[in-house]
Design a protein around this motif. Structure first.
Motif, PDB file in Angstrom:
ATOM      1  N   LEU A  56      -5.110 -11.926  10.831  1.00  0.00           N
ATOM      2  CA  LEU A  56      -4.653 -10.643   9.986  1.00  0.00           C
ATOM      3  C   LEU A  56      -6.031  -9.829  10.495  1.00  0.00           C
ATOM      4  CD1 LEU A  56      -3.517 -12.161   6.764  1.00  0.00           C
ATOM      5  CD2 LEU A  56      -2.206 -11.390   8.595  1.00  0.00           C
ATOM      6  N   LEU A  57      -5.667  -8.431  10.395  1.00  0.00           N
ATOM      7  CA  LEU A  57      -6.709  -7.298  10.653  1.00  0.00           C
ATOM      8  C   LEU A  57      -6.223  -6.353   9.701  1.00  0.00           C
ATOM      9  CD1 LEU A  57      -9.067  -6.028  11.816  1.00  0.00           C
ATOM     10  CD2 LEU A  57      -7.720  -5.361  13.689  1.00  0.00           C
ATOM     11  N   PHE A  58      -7.121  -6.159   8.584  1.00  0.00           N
ATOM     12  CA  PHE A  58      -6.963  -5.073   7.721  1.00  0.00           C
ATOM     13  C   PHE A  58      -7.785  -3.693   8.037  1.00  0.00           C
ATOM     14  CE2 PHE A  58      -5.198  -8.298   5.283  1.00  0.00           C
ATOM     15  CZ  PHE A  58      -4.544  -7.767   4.187  1.00  0.00           C
ATOM     16  N   VAL A  59      -7.331  -2.693   8.399  1.00  0.00           N
ATOM     17  CA  VAL A  59      -7.859  -1.468   8.915  1.00  0.00           C
ATOM     18  C   VAL A  59      -7.744  -0.170   7.958  1.00  0.00           C
ATOM     19  CG1 VAL A  59      -8.150  -0.270  11.299  1.00  0.00           C
ATOM     20  CG2 VAL A  59      -7.552  -2.450  11.336  1.00  0.00           C
ATOM     21  N   ASP A  60      -9.103   0.607   7.924  1.00  0.00           N
ATOM     22  CA  ASP A  60      -9.176   1.671   7.244  1.00  0.00           C
ATOM     23  C   ASP A  60      -8.698   2.706   8.415  1.00  0.00           C
ATOM     24  OD1 ASP A  60      -9.520   3.831   6.004  1.00  0.00           O
ATOM     25  OD2 ASP A  60     -11.713   3.544   5.392  1.00  0.00           O
ATOM     26  N   ILE A  61      -7.896   3.476   8.159  1.00  0.00           N
ATOM     27  CA  ILE A  61      -7.781   4.542   9.338  1.00  0.00           C
ATOM     28  C   ILE A  61      -8.947   5.400   9.542  1.00  0.00           C
ATOM     29  CG2 ILE A  61      -6.516   6.558   9.957  1.00  0.00           C
ATOM     30  CD1 ILE A  61      -3.789   5.163   9.185  1.00  0.00           C
ATOM     31  N   ASP A  62      -9.638   5.878   8.478  1.00  0.00           N
ATOM     32  CA  ASP A  62     -10.786   6.685   8.568  1.00  0.00           C
ATOM     33  C   ASP A  62     -12.063   5.791   8.765  1.00  0.00           C
ATOM     34  OD1 ASP A  62     -12.119   8.989   8.571  1.00  0.00           O
ATOM     35  OD2 ASP A  62     -12.064   9.519   6.304  1.00  0.00           O
ATOM     36  N   LEU A  63     -12.390   5.433   9.994  1.00  0.00           N
ATOM     37  CA  LEU A  63     -13.441   4.492   9.702  1.00  0.00           C
ATOM     38  C   LEU A  63     -14.492   5.248  10.941  1.00  0.00           C
ATOM     39  CD1 LEU A  63     -12.274   0.992  10.842  1.00  0.00           C
ATOM     40  CD2 LEU A  63     -13.428   1.652   8.955  1.00  0.00           C
ATOM     41  N   PRO A  64     -15.770   5.180  10.522  1.00  0.00           N
ATOM     42  CA  PRO A  64     -16.944   5.912  11.674  1.00  0.00           C
ATOM     43  C   PRO A  64     -16.974   5.006  12.925  1.00  0.00           C
ATOM     44  CG  PRO A  64     -17.902   4.633   9.813  1.00  0.00           C
ATOM     45  CD  PRO A  64     -16.580   4.552   9.504  1.00  0.00           C
ATOM     46  N   GLN A  65     -17.526   5.727  13.586  1.00  0.00           N
ATOM     47  CA  GLN A  65     -17.850   5.093  15.050  1.00  0.00           C
ATOM     48  C   GLN A  65     -16.497   4.924  16.182  1.00  0.00           C
ATOM     49  OE1 GLN A  65     -20.498   2.361  15.665  1.00  0.00           O
ATOM     50  NE2 GLN A  65     -21.649   2.827  13.690  1.00  0.00           N
ATOM     51  N   LEU A  66     -15.332   4.463  15.383  1.00  0.00           N
ATOM     52  CA  LEU A  66     -14.233   4.061  16.110  1.00  0.00           C
ATOM     53  C   LEU A  66     -13.248   4.173  15.129  1.00  0.00           C
ATOM     54  CD1 LEU A  66     -12.569   3.345  18.780  1.00  0.00           C
ATOM     55  CD2 LEU A  66     -12.987   1.208  18.211  1.00  0.00           C
ATOM     56  N   ASP A  67     -12.197   5.167  15.011  1.00  0.00           N
ATOM     57  CA  ASP A  67     -11.238   5.154  13.802  1.00  0.00           C
ATOM     58  C   ASP A  67     -10.193   4.077  14.066  1.00  0.00           C
ATOM     59  OD1 ASP A  67      -8.360   5.995  15.115  1.00  0.00           O
ATOM     60  OD2 ASP A  67     -10.052   7.318  16.385  1.00  0.00           O
ATOM     61  N   GLY A  68      -9.494   3.935  12.969  1.00  0.00           N
ATOM     62  CA  GLY A  68      -8.840   2.603  12.682  1.00  0.00           C
ATOM     63  C   GLY A  68      -7.445   2.937  13.605  1.00  0.00           C
ATOM     64  N   LEU A  69      -7.030   3.771  14.032  1.00  0.00           N
ATOM     65  CA  LEU A  69      -5.849   3.678  14.948  1.00  0.00           C
ATOM     66  C   LEU A  69      -6.203   3.468  16.395  1.00  0.00           C
ATOM     67  CD1 LEU A  69      -4.009   6.914  13.601  1.00  0.00           C
ATOM     68  CD2 LEU A  69      -3.178   4.929  13.305  1.00  0.00           C
ATOM     69  N   SER A  70      -7.589   4.046  16.610  1.00  0.00           N
ATOM     70  CA  SER A  70      -7.895   3.814  18.263  1.00  0.00           C
ATOM     71  C   SER A  70      -8.213   2.134  18.108  1.00  0.00           C
ATOM     72  CB  SER A  70      -9.270   4.381  18.239  1.00  0.00           C
ATOM     73  OG  SER A  70      -8.737   5.802  18.551  1.00  0.00           O
ATOM     74  N   LEU A  71      -9.019   1.755  17.139  1.00  0.00           N
ATOM     75  CA  LEU A  71      -9.277   0.293  16.918  1.00  0.00           C
ATOM     76  C   LEU A  71      -7.917  -0.746  17.285  1.00  0.00           C
ATOM     77  CD1 LEU A  71     -11.055  -2.360  16.279  1.00  0.00           C
ATOM     78  CD2 LEU A  71     -10.804  -1.662  13.721  1.00  0.00           C
ATOM     79  N   ALA A  72      -6.964  -0.351  16.172  1.00  0.00           N
ATOM     80  CA  ALA A  72      -5.491  -1.112  16.405  1.00  0.00           C
ATOM     81  C   ALA A  72      -5.179  -1.042  17.731  1.00  0.00           C
ATOM     82  CB  ALA A  72      -4.790  -0.468  15.311  1.00  0.00           C
ATOM     83  N   LYS A  73      -5.236   0.005  18.398  1.00  0.00           N
ATOM     84  CA  LYS A  73      -4.509  -0.042  19.739  1.00  0.00           C
ATOM     85  C   LYS A  73      -5.445  -0.967  20.791  1.00  0.00           C
ATOM     86  CE  LYS A  73      -2.712   4.957  19.359  1.00  0.00           C
ATOM     87  NZ  LYS A  73      -2.863   6.142  20.175  1.00  0.00           N
ATOM     88  N   LEU A  74      -6.720  -0.741  20.748  1.00  0.00           N
ATOM     89  CA  LEU A  74      -7.492  -1.624  21.336  1.00  0.00           C
ATOM     90  C   LEU A  74      -7.181  -3.205  21.175  1.00  0.00           C
ATOM     91  CD1 LEU A  74     -11.000   0.099  21.424  1.00  0.00           C
ATOM     92  CD2 LEU A  74      -9.778  -0.340  23.557  1.00  0.00           C
TER      93      LEU A  74
END
Length: 238
Positions: A49-67
């Motif tokens: 499981l990965l819980f991700v806030d969309i508005d993250l610094p350095q790398l936003d949550g949507l970009s993180l999830a895609k990676l």
């Protein structure tokens, strides 16, 4: 065992998620307040499981999830955000849920039902009273309540048990991972890559250089607690 990484820069929301997941016997293997750290933790631990806030610094949550999805398609992603308008983008990435802050306990319970359905695991785990440990002599029957700690030692896994004041050591070729899957997560927790500890026997925890030491009641042994597992152990003990 189900494990998770949480990427959330709001400390209050992080604590809510951690407490909820711990009650569900989910192991928190990583916490991050920015997207880059979250990606490294996900790459290291490959959680379910990965819980991700969309508005993250350095790398936003949507970009993180895609990676993450390009590398590990089986990781289940749950987004957390204060903005409803990102929901359609989240589900384009195949997220299993989208939690809009502030979320209630009831909403988290709905999310948990979706998680159970998606990971297809038996989360209603019934811990065993006995373990059957294979070794060169045959099979040892070990009461789980008597286990003080377990540690990997070269090609073996060593059990240290205590019964009526008598300490006993049992060795088995079984792995720490396979053993941990048979134990009650509310009592037994990983404290180090090489240690599993029965929290019922913990007397105190002390810093020691770059790590921590766990001392036990009734025996003079100690176990290691790494910084990686420190917050998880404290959350369980609270």
């Amino acid at each position: 065992m189900v494990n998770a990484v949480i990427a959330e820069d709001n400390r209050h929301v992080m604590d809510i998620l951690k407490k909820f997941l711990i009650r569900k016997n989910v192991e928190i293997v990583g916490e991050a307040s920015d997207g880059k750290t979250a990606f490294h933790l996900t790459d290291q631990h490959q959680p379910q499981l990965l819980f991700v806030d969309i508005d993250l610094p350095q790398l936003d949550g949507l970009s993180l999830a895609k990676l993450v999805k390009t590398r590990y398609q089986n990781i289940k992603i749950i987004f957390t955000t204060g903005y409803k308008e990102y929901a359609w983008k989240a589900f384009e990435i195949d997220a299993i849920d989208y939690l809009v802050k502030p979320f209630t306990e009831e909403r988290l319970s709905i999310c948990w039902e979706k998680i159970k359905k998606n990971i297809r695991l038996n989360l209603h785990f019934e811990p065993k009273d006995f373990l059957l440990l294979k070794n060169d002599r045959g099979i040892d029957f070990v009461k789980t309540k008597n286990i003080v700690y377990i540690t990997s030692e070269q090609r073996y896994t060593k059990f240290v048990t205590l019964s009526h004041g008598t300490k006993k050591i049992i060795k088995t070729p079984e792995t720490l991972k396979s053993i941990q899957e048979q134990l009650d997560r509310k009592k037994f927790t990983r404290t180090h890559k090489s240690y599993i500890v029965n929290l019922d026997y913990v007397k105190r925890i002390e810093p020691s250089g770059q790590t921590y030491m766990i001392y036990f009641d009734q025996i003079n042994d100690y176990a290691y607690l790494s910084k990686h597992y420190l917050n998880h152990v404290y959350d369980i003990l609270q």
